[in-house]
Design a protein around this motif. Structure first.
Motif, PDB file in Angstrom:
ATOM      1  N   LEU A  94      49.880 130.695  48.317  1.00 34.86           N
ATOM      2  CA  LEU A  94      49.630 129.255  48.240  1.00 34.86           C
ATOM      3  C   LEU A  94      48.766 128.859  47.050  1.00 34.86           C
ATOM      4  O   LEU A  94      48.997 127.825  46.424  1.00 34.86           O
ATOM      5  N   TRP A  95      47.773 129.681  46.706  1.00 37.89           N
ATOM      6  CA  TRP A  95      46.913 129.328  45.571  1.00 37.89           C
ATOM      7  C   TRP A  95      47.717 129.275  44.288  1.00 37.89           C
ATOM      8  O   TRP A  95      47.538 128.381  43.458  1.00 37.89           O
ATOM      9  N   ALA A  96      48.634 130.254  44.109  1.00 39.75           N
ATOM     10  CA  ALA A  96      49.476 130.267  42.918  1.00 39.75           C
ATOM     11  C   ALA A  96      50.506 129.141  42.973  1.00 39.75           C
ATOM     12  O   ALA A  96      50.825 128.523  41.958  1.00 39.75           O
ATOM     13  N   TRP A  97      51.035 128.875  44.165  1.00 36.57           N
ATOM     14  CA  TRP A  97      52.028 127.808  44.347  1.00 36.57           C
ATOM     15  C   TRP A  97      51.451 126.464  43.911  1.00 36.57           C
ATOM     16  O   TRP A  97      52.050 125.735  43.123  1.00 36.57           O
ATOM     17  N   PHE A  98      50.259 126.118  44.425  1.00 36.91           N
ATOM     18  CA  PHE A  98      49.638 124.844  44.071  1.00 36.91           C
ATOM     19  C   PHE A  98      49.218 124.817  42.608  1.00 36.91           C
ATOM     20  O   PHE A  98      49.415 123.820  41.904  1.00 36.91           O
ATOM     21  N   GLY A  99      48.625 125.913  42.133  1.00 39.75           N
ATOM     22  CA  GLY A  99      48.166 125.950  40.746  1.00 39.75           C
ATOM     23  C   GLY A  99      49.298 125.786  39.757  1.00 39.75           C
ATOM     24  O   GLY A  99      49.235 124.964  38.843  1.00 39.75           O
ATOM     25  N   TRP A 100      50.363 126.574  39.934  1.00 36.99           N
ATOM     26  CA  TRP A 100      51.483 126.496  39.006  1.00 36.99           C
ATOM     27  C   TRP A 100      52.205 125.161  39.144  1.00 36.99           C
ATOM     28  O   TRP A 100      52.593 124.550  38.145  1.00 36.99           O
ATOM     29  N   GLY A 101      52.379 124.710  40.364  1.00 31.23           N
ATOM     30  CA  GLY A 101      53.096 123.459  40.579  1.00 31.23           C
ATOM     31  C   GLY A 101      52.422 122.265  39.934  1.00 31.23           C
ATOM     32  O   GLY A 101      53.090 121.364  39.418  1.00 31.23           O
ATOM     33  N   HIS A 102      51.095 122.257  39.927  1.00 34.39           N
ATOM     34  CA  HIS A 102      50.368 121.115  39.362  1.00 34.39           C
ATOM     35  C   HIS A 102      50.132 121.249  37.863  1.00 34.39           C
ATOM     36  O   HIS A 102      49.976 120.238  37.171  1.00 34.39           O
ATOM     37  N   GLN A 103      50.092 122.467  37.343  1.00 32.99           N
ATOM     38  CA  GLN A 103      49.786 122.662  35.934  1.00 32.99           C
ATOM     39  C   GLN A 103      51.030 122.652  35.040  1.00 32.99           C
ATOM     40  O   GLN A 103      50.931 122.394  33.854  1.00 32.99           O
ATOM     41  N   SER A 104      52.188 122.938  35.583  1.00 33.28           N
ATOM     42  CA  SER A 104      53.404 122.989  34.765  1.00 33.28           C
ATOM     43  C   SER A 104      53.836 121.582  34.362  1.00 33.28           C
ATOM     44  O   SER A 104      53.613 120.607  35.085  1.00 33.28           O
ATOM     45  N   GLY A 105      54.446 121.474  33.193  1.00 34.75           N
ATOM     46  CA  GLY A 105      54.838 120.180  32.635  1.00 34.75           C
ATOM     47  C   GLY A 105      56.189 119.705  33.132  1.00 34.75           C
ATOM     48  O   GLY A 105      56.916 120.410  33.834  1.00 34.75           O
ATOM     49  N   PRO A 106      56.569 118.486  32.726  1.00 34.71           N
ATOM     50  CA  PRO A 106      57.838 117.907  33.187  1.00 34.71           C
ATOM     51  C   PRO A 106      59.072 118.624  32.678  1.00 34.71           C
ATOM     52  O   PRO A 106      60.157 118.448  33.231  1.00 34.71           O
ATOM     53  N   GLN A 107      58.940 119.437  31.613  1.00 30.51           N
ATOM     54  CA  GLN A 107      60.105 120.125  31.077  1.00 30.51           C
ATOM     55  C   GLN A 107      60.725 121.091  32.080  1.00 30.51           C
ATOM     56  O   GLN A 107      61.921 121.396  32.007  1.00 30.51           O
ATOM     57  N   VAL A 108      59.926 121.567  33.041  1.00 37.84           N
ATOM     58  CA  VAL A 108      60.467 122.515  34.017  1.00 37.84           C
ATOM     59  C   VAL A 108      61.279 121.820  35.108  1.00 37.84           C
ATOM     60  O   VAL A 108      61.854 122.486  35.972  1.00 37.84           O
ATOM     61  N   ASP A 109      61.309 120.479  35.075  1.00 39.20           N
ATOM     62  CA  ASP A 109      62.102 119.728  36.052  1.00 39.20           C
ATOM     63  C   ASP A 109      63.474 119.339  35.513  1.00 39.20           C
ATOM     64  O   ASP A 109      64.273 118.737  36.240  1.00 39.20           O
ATOM     65  N   ARG A 110      63.749 119.673  34.268  1.00 40.25           N
ATOM     66  CA  ARG A 110      65.039 119.326  33.695  1.00 40.25           C
ATOM     67  C   ARG A 110      66.117 120.279  34.211  1.00 40.25           C
ATOM     68  O   ARG A 110      65.840 121.437  34.498  1.00 40.25           O
ATOM     69  N   PRO A 111      67.354 119.797  34.313  1.00 37.65           N
ATOM     70  CA  PRO A 111      68.446 120.700  34.715  1.00 37.65           C
ATOM     71  C   PRO A 111      68.586 121.846  33.715  1.00 37.65           C
ATOM     72  O   PRO A 111      68.400 121.669  32.509  1.00 37.65           O
ATOM     73  N   ILE A 112      68.903 123.009  34.221  1.00 36.83           N
ATOM     74  CA  ILE A 112      69.095 124.178  33.363  1.00 36.83           C
ATOM     75  C   ILE A 112      70.464 124.801  33.657  1.00 36.83           C
ATOM     76  O   ILE A 112      71.076 124.535  34.700  1.00 36.83           O
ATOM     77  N   SER A 113      70.930 125.613  32.732  1.00 41.22           N
ATOM     78  CA  SER A 113      72.207 126.300  32.908  1.00 41.22           C
ATOM     79  C   SER A 113      71.983 127.637  33.612  1.00 41.22           C
ATOM     80  O   SER A 113      70.846 128.108  33.749  1.00 41.22           O
ATOM     81  N   GLU A 167      61.724 124.708  40.626  1.00 43.65           N
ATOM     82  CA  GLU A 167      62.147 125.087  41.972  1.00 43.65           C
ATOM     83  C   GLU A 167      62.319 126.593  42.106  1.00 43.65           C
ATOM     84  O   GLU A 167      61.976 127.179  43.139  1.00 43.65           O
ATOM     85  N   GLU A 168      62.824 127.232  41.054  1.00 37.53           N
ATOM     86  CA  GLU A 168      62.976 128.680  41.086  1.00 37.53           C
ATOM     87  C   GLU A 168      61.618 129.373  41.227  1.00 37.53           C
ATOM     88  O   GLU A 168      61.443 130.291  42.036  1.00 37.53           O
ATOM     89  N   VAL A 169      60.657 128.939  40.414  1.00 43.92           N
ATOM     90  CA  VAL A 169      59.345 129.580  40.439  1.00 43.92           C
ATOM     91  C   VAL A 169      58.633 129.321  41.758  1.00 43.92           C
ATOM     92  O   VAL A 169      58.079 130.247  42.376  1.00 43.92           O
ATOM     93  N   LEU A 170      58.666 128.088  42.236  1.00 42.60           N
ATOM     94  CA  LEU A 170      57.919 127.750  43.448  1.00 42.60           C
ATOM     95  C   LEU A 170      58.461 128.461  44.680  1.00 42.60           C
ATOM     96  O   LEU A 170      57.699 128.818  45.581  1.00 42.60           O
ATOM     97  N   ARG A 171      59.765 128.690  44.725  1.00 40.03           N
ATOM     98  CA  ARG A 171      60.288 129.384  45.903  1.00 40.03           C
ATOM     99  C   ARG A 171      59.841 130.847  45.916  1.00 40.03           C
ATOM    100  O   ARG A 171      59.735 131.457  46.987  1.00 40.03           O
ATOM    101  N   HIS A 172      59.566 131.419  44.747  1.00 42.93           N
ATOM    102  CA  HIS A 172      59.064 132.787  44.702  1.00 42.93           C
ATOM    103  C   HIS A 172      57.557 132.843  44.940  1.00 42.93           C
ATOM    104  O   HIS A 172      57.036 133.873  45.377  1.00 42.93           O
ATOM    105  N   LEU A 173      56.866 131.751  44.663  1.00 45.81           N
ATOM    106  CA  LEU A 173      55.415 131.726  44.864  1.00 45.81           C
ATOM    107  C   LEU A 173      55.020 131.252  46.251  1.00 45.81           C
ATOM    108  O   LEU A 173      53.832 131.212  46.573  1.00 45.81           O
ATOM    109  N   ALA A 174      55.979 130.914  47.073  1.00 44.57           N
ATOM    110  CA  ALA A 174      55.692 130.351  48.397  1.00 44.57           C
ATOM    111  C   ALA A 174      54.728 131.190  49.232  1.00 44.57           C
ATOM    112  O   ALA A 174      53.853 130.631  49.910  1.00 44.57           O
ATOM    113  N   PRO A 175      54.805 132.531  49.201  1.00 47.20           N
ATOM    114  CA  PRO A 175      53.852 133.310  50.003  1.00 47.20           C
ATOM    115  C   PRO A 175      52.424 133.275  49.462  1.00 47.20           C
ATOM    116  O   PRO A 175      51.505 133.715  50.156  1.00 47.20           O
TER     117      PRO A 175
END
Length: 211
Positions: free
Chosen positions: A135-154, A125-133
């Motif tokens: 779109l090519w990077a938003w879709f690419g990163w969002g689809h290529q990143s693994g499930p580990q980036v969805d875990r809660p972080i401190s 969520e942190e990365v995607l909100r910065h990539l919002a402007p």
């Protein structure tokens, strides 16, 4: 340089000049970077030509901590580009490098304080909100990143985002010899236009980063 009272800029993210395709290396996780130091007076014009912002802080440090911080920065500067380190967008980037230097100088107090506090967003969520402007990077990163980036972080882990580092520095406090806790920051922010995260330091014990 304490004697001459000069402010300097310390940056992590100086790319290995021998790398032919730095963007490919970044995405493959093989990008090598080092620290760099120079006079902020010579770099100001370059910072102002860019669209990002550097934030400098005045630290309020207990006795001995400022000496450890300057010692660590001195070691970094002496090593220069001979100490190439792997750039990792989550664990070792231009924001976490500053976080780690300050944390080491404070005997891991920053880690102790913020590793037990949950971050408001996941890494994705942190990365995607910065990539919002972008779109090519938003879709690419969002689809290529693994499930580990969805875990809660401190909040400690979330400091890979310069904005979260800013918030943590504003909230941090340090133990003093008299038994009290005092804010890490002594004064407000000083903004300088910049292109990447910075470490700014002087005899007044300031340090900063970019947004």
């Amino acid at each position: 340089d304490r004697g001459r009272q000069l402010d300097h800029v310390v940056e992590f993210g100086s790319v290995d000049p021998t790398i032919q395709e730095p963007m490919s290396a970044l995405f493959l996780g093989t990008l090598q970077c080092s620290w760099w130091m120079g006079s902020i007076s010579h770099r100001r014009a370059r910072y102002e030509r860019n669209e990002r912002t550097a934030i400098a802080y005045r630290f309020n440090l207990p006795p001995g901590v400022s000496e450890r911080l300057f010692s660590a920065l001195g070691d970094i500067i002496q090593a220069g580009d001979q100490d190439m380190q792997r750039f990792d967008w989550l664990e070792h980037n231009c924001a976490t490098a500053i976080r780690d230097v300050v944390n080491e100088a404070t005997d891991d107090h920053l880690m102790s304080q913020f590793s037990v506090q949950p971050a408001p967003l996941t890494a994705r969520e942190e990365v995607l909100r910065h990539l919002a402007p972008h779109l090519w990077a938003w879709f690419g990163w969002g689809h290529q990143s693994g499930p580990q980036v969805d875990r809660p972080i401190s909040r400690w882990q979330a400091m890979f985002v310069p904005e979260r580092l800013t918030e943590a520095f504003s909230d941090a406090d340090l133990p003093w010899p008299n038994g009290t806790l005092q804010p890490l920051l002594a004064t407000g922010e000083k903004r300088v236009r910049s292109h990447r995260a910075l470490g700014i330091f002087s005899r007044q014990r300031t340090m900063g980063h970019g947004e």
